[in-house]
Scaffold this motif. Structure first.
Motif, mmCIF file in Angstrom:
data_model
loop_
_atom_site.group_PDB
_atom_site.id
_atom_site.type_symbol
_atom_site.label_atom_id
_atom_site.label_comp_id
_atom_site.label_asym_id
_atom_site.label_seq_id
_atom_site.Cartn_x
_atom_site.Cartn_y
_atom_site.Cartn_z
ATOM 1 N N UNK A 1 1.056 -1.203 -0.044
ATOM 2 C CA UNK A 1 -0.018 -0.147 -0.039
ATOM 3 C C UNK A 1 0.930 1.160 0.016
ATOM 4 N N UNK A 2 0.762 1.967 -1.059
ATOM 5 C CA UNK A 2 1.538 3.140 -1.022
ATOM 6 C C UNK A 2 0.499 4.476 -0.738
ATOM 7 N N UNK A 3 1.449 5.632 -0.335
ATOM 8 C CA UNK A 3 0.570 6.419 0.308
ATOM 9 C C UNK A 3 -0.348 6.902 -0.500
ATOM 10 N N UNK A 4 -1.695 7.169 0.107
ATOM 11 C CA UNK A 4 -2.725 7.570 -0.655
ATOM 12 C C UNK A 4 -3.429 6.876 -1.573
ATOM 13 N N UNK A 5 -3.250 5.424 -1.679
ATOM 14 C CA UNK A 5 -3.434 4.479 -2.544
ATOM 15 C C UNK A 5 -4.030 3.194 -2.081
ATOM 16 N N UNK A 6 -4.834 2.591 -2.537
ATOM 17 C CA UNK A 6 -5.308 1.301 -2.105
ATOM 18 C C UNK A 6 -4.371 0.180 -1.939
ATOM 19 N N UNK A 7 -4.604 -0.596 -0.989
ATOM 20 C CA UNK A 7 -3.784 -1.850 -0.883
ATOM 21 C C UNK A 7 -3.744 -2.803 -2.365
ATOM 22 N N UNK A 8 -2.780 -3.204 -2.807
ATOM 23 C CA UNK A 8 -2.678 -3.990 -3.998
ATOM 24 C C UNK A 8 -2.047 -5.140 -3.900
ATOM 25 N N UNK A 9 -2.398 -6.366 -4.666
ATOM 26 C CA UNK A 9 -1.684 -7.371 -4.822
ATOM 27 C C UNK A 9 -0.325 -7.366 -5.360
ATOM 28 N N UNK A 10 0.701 -8.132 -4.678
ATOM 29 C CA UNK A 10 2.088 -8.111 -5.423
ATOM 30 C C UNK A 10 2.477 -9.553 -5.649
ATOM 31 N N UNK A 11 2.291 -10.444 -4.962
ATOM 32 C CA UNK A 11 2.601 -11.874 -5.491
ATOM 33 C C UNK A 11 2.173 -12.732 -4.337
ATOM 34 N N UNK A 12 2.046 -14.174 -4.734
ATOM 35 C CA UNK A 12 1.429 -15.257 -4.064
ATOM 36 C C UNK A 12 2.071 -16.563 -4.191
ATOM 37 N N UNK A 13 1.900 -17.339 -3.329
ATOM 38 C CA UNK A 13 2.521 -18.577 -3.215
ATOM 39 C C UNK A 13 1.515 -19.574 -2.599
ATOM 40 N N UNK A 14 1.228 -20.707 -3.481
ATOM 41 C CA UNK A 14 0.607 -21.742 -2.727
ATOM 42 C C UNK A 14 1.490 -23.054 -2.515
ATOM 43 N N UNK A 15 1.373 -23.599 -1.540
ATOM 44 C CA UNK A 15 2.448 -24.768 -1.066
ATOM 45 C C UNK A 15 1.901 -26.083 -1.537
ATOM 46 N N UNK A 16 0.618 -26.246 -1.918
ATOM 47 C CA UNK A 16 0.198 -27.449 -2.291
ATOM 48 C C UNK A 16 0.769 -27.878 -3.794
ATOM 49 N N UNK A 17 0.629 -27.141 -4.626
ATOM 50 C CA UNK A 17 1.245 -27.427 -5.980
ATOM 51 C C UNK A 17 2.384 -26.573 -6.281
ATOM 52 N N UNK A 18 2.803 -25.727 -5.122
ATOM 53 C CA UNK A 18 4.118 -24.622 -5.284
ATOM 54 C C UNK A 18 3.853 -23.993 -6.590
ATOM 55 N N UNK A 19 2.713 -23.319 -6.624
ATOM 56 C CA UNK A 19 2.085 -22.182 -7.739
ATOM 57 C C UNK A 19 2.371 -20.936 -7.290
#
Length: 124
Positions: free
Chosen positions: A39-57
């Motif tokens: 979340x940058x100043x004055x902006x909404x929270x945004x997605x950056x990256x994600x990881x799931x351990x089940x299939x390592x995706x």
């Protein structure tokens, strides 16, 4: 409950690298996916990256593809975000999040647990 603690933020110059860490504790067996938001100043929270351990995706926001790499040490319940070629627009508070969904989920409302955030400031 799951507790998340981020570390590794700081002040860096443009084009530098930084590595964020997120240590998870508590009922970590209930967590399948972990991710980073910012979340940058004055902006909404945004997605950056994600990881799931089940299939390592993994999943990345277009703005960070090719520059950021998300990884996870399941044995240590720790999530990492390697950030290379940092830009001024990467300046934000970075939050670690954990989800019981497999996904990897990319929406904030899919995550159940959140850390307090770590600040990253990129200067010219």
């Amino acid at each position: 409950q799951v507790q998340l603690v981020e570390s590794g933020g700081g002040l860096v110059q443009a084009e530098a690298s930084l590595r964020l860490s997120c240590a998870a504790s508590g009922r970590t067996s209930s967590i399948f996916a972990m991710g980073w938001f910012r979340q940058a100043p004055g902006k909404e929270r945004e997605f950056v990256a994600a990881h799931t351990r089940v299939v390592s995706s993994t999943a990345y926001a277009d703005s960070v593809k090719g520059r950021f790499t998300i990884s996870r040490d399941n044995a240590k319940n720790t999530l990492f975000l390697q950030m290379n070629s940092l830009k001024l627009e990467d300046t934000a508070v970075y939050y670690c999040a954990a989800s019981p969904k497999i996904g990897p989920p990319v929406r904030a409302d899919e995550y159940k647990y959140w850390g307090q955030g770590t600040r990253v400031t990129v200067s010219s």
